[in-house]
Design a protein around this motif. Structure first.
Motif, short mmCIF file in Angstrom:
data_model
loop_
_atom_site.label_atom_id
_atom_site.label_comp_id
_atom_site.label_asym_id
_atom_site.label_seq_id
_atom_site.Cartn_x
_atom_site.Cartn_y
_atom_site.Cartn_z
N LEU A 1 0.82 -1.21 0.00
CA LEU A 1 0.00 0.00 0.00
C LEU A 1 0.86 1.26 0.00
O LEU A 1 0.50 2.27 -0.61
N ALA A 2 2.01 1.19 0.65
CA ALA A 2 2.92 2.33 0.65
C ALA A 2 3.46 2.59 -0.75
O ALA A 2 3.64 3.75 -1.17
N GLN B 1 0.68 4.20 -2.70
CA GLN B 1 0.52 5.59 -2.24
C GLN B 1 1.63 6.47 -2.81
O GLN B 1 1.38 7.60 -3.26
N GLN B 2 2.84 5.96 -2.84
CA GLN B 2 3.98 6.71 -3.37
C GLN B 2 3.78 7.06 -4.85
O GLN B 2 4.14 8.16 -5.30
N GLY C 1 0.78 6.99 -6.49
CA GLY C 1 -0.53 7.52 -6.80
C GLY C 1 -1.44 6.59 -7.56
O GLY C 1 -2.30 7.04 -8.34
N ARG D 1 -7.83 0.26 4.44
CA ARG D 1 -8.35 1.21 3.45
C ARG D 1 -8.55 2.59 4.08
O ARG D 1 -8.20 3.60 3.46
N GLU E 1 -6.87 3.89 6.33
CA GLU E 1 -5.56 4.52 6.56
C GLU E 1 -4.87 4.96 5.28
O GLU E 1 -4.23 6.02 5.25
N TYR E 2 -5.01 4.18 4.20
CA TYR E 2 -4.18 4.41 3.02
C TYR E 2 -4.91 5.02 1.81
O TYR E 2 -4.26 5.54 0.91
N GLU E 3 -6.22 4.94 1.77
CA GLU E 3 -6.91 5.42 0.58
C GLU E 3 -6.85 6.93 0.46
O GLU E 3 -6.92 7.66 1.44
N ARG E 4 -6.71 7.38 -0.79
CA ARG E 4 -6.71 8.80 -1.13
C ARG E 4 -7.78 9.05 -2.17
O ARG E 4 -8.14 8.15 -2.93
N ALA F 1 -7.02 7.79 -5.59
CA ALA F 1 -6.38 6.47 -5.60
C ALA F 1 -7.23 5.49 -4.79
O ALA F 1 -6.89 5.15 -3.66
N ILE G 1 -9.10 2.24 -3.17
CA ILE G 1 -8.70 0.90 -2.76
C ILE G 1 -9.94 0.02 -2.76
O ILE G 1 -10.90 0.27 -2.03
#
Length: 318
Positions: A60-61, A64-65, A67, A109, A111-114, A117, A119
């Motif tokens: 996930l990182a 995220q990096q 996009g 999700r 924590e990491y969803e933008r 982007a 999830i």
């Protein structure tokens, strides 16, 4: 309430990553014992859940990096009746395990969803038998067998179900029908031998066209997993209608055959850079390829290499 069940964002374009070879990473890199190759057993302990969360976080990182979106699959490839019975899980325990797997992923999700982007939460389904051998069930038997797992996911925030490492066209038809009856978007992923064909000798084209004909085209898309790109890339005609149904690839790191992998006591993690280049060729050849991830022998290095090879420089620097 499932966030994307009615409209999967990955069907609208853009690149989505997925994770790599969960079981091989846990066994060979982290020394975790997985009886019958079943990662779902880790959900039963706090330490097991911690290991799973740490595993997913690496991927996930990366997404995220860069996009990208992400298809987040549950660790439930073995969480069906026959495998569960071997591990002491009855029907109720399996249903709870499949549901708890989605509950765990909803936390990731959050924590990491933008906003740009998404999830997608996917309930992972595996074959009734060994994923390296030809499955032998009728479509009706397969529908009955896999319905409880699909039903468990349908009662959660899962956006879809994804069936991986299928060797049998009839089993794929049964899973697609089970998903359709429970109102779940479905992806069907076949595995192939070194000649690019299913174990019974039939082609990917035949598999996709047969499943579509038997189910009214109900699978939302198809994938190929658990085979090295060199095993199937030459058999994909990107201009054909059937190949345009392929939206995802989760390949093995190793070019060894399934039989050779079964006999190997060490992990062949291949060449991540070459792996990324092969994915770049696949994305150029298959216009609707959206989901890029790994299977046996792959880890976060391979997914990072896919990003380096497949994303334009502007996306990488964003």
């Amino acid at each position: 309430m499932a966030k994307y069940r009615r409209s999967l964002p990955l069907l609208k374009g853009g690149l989505f990553l997925s994770d790599g070879g969960m079981e091989t990473t846990l066994i060979f890199h982290e020394g975790v014992a997985l009886p019958h190759f079943a990662a779902f057993v880790l959900l039963s302990t706090a330490d097991g859940r911690r290991r799973l969360l740490s595993y997913y976080a690496r991927y996930l990182a990366i997404a995220q990096q860069h996009g990208t979106g992400f298809v987040l699959d549950t660790p439930t490839w073995r969480a069906s009746a026959d495998w569960g019975a071997k591990l002491g899980y009855d029907a109720k325990a399996l249903a709870e395990t499949n549901q708890n797997a989605i509950y765990m992923l909803t936390e990731l999700r959050a924590e990491y969803e933008r906003p740009q982007a998404p999830i997608v939460l996917s309930g992972a389904i595996g074959p009734r038998g060994d994923g390296y051998r030809l499955g032998r069930m009728s479509a009706d038997e397969a529908e009955d067998y896999h319905s409880p797992q699909v039903s468990a996911f349908a009662g959660t925030e899962a956006d879809m179900v994804s069936a991986y490492t299928l060797t049998s066209i009839d089993e794929a038809i049964g899973i697609a029908r089970a998903a359709q009856s429970h109102g779940m978007p479905c992806a069907i992923s076949f595995t192939v031998e070194t000649d690019g064909r299913l174990p019974d000798g039939r082609t990917i084209q035949t598999a996709i066209e047969t499943v579509d004909a038997a189910t009214g085209g109900s699978p939302h898309y198809y994938m190929i997993n658990c085979a090295h790109p060199s095993h199937f890339e030459a058999s994909l005609d990107g201009r054909s209608d059937w190949a345009q149904r392929i939206a995802g690839i989760r390949a093995n790191a190793s070019a060894m055959s399934h039989a050779e992998l079964d006999d190997s006591e060490t992990l062949d993690d291949g060449d991540p850079v070459d792996f990324g280049r092969r994915y770049r060729n696949l994305t150029a050849h298959l216009p609707r390829l959206r989901i890029l991830g790994g299977c046996c022998g792959t880890d976060h290095r391979h997914i990072a290499a896919i990003c380096e090879a497949c994303l334009p420089p502007t996306a990488l620097s964003a």
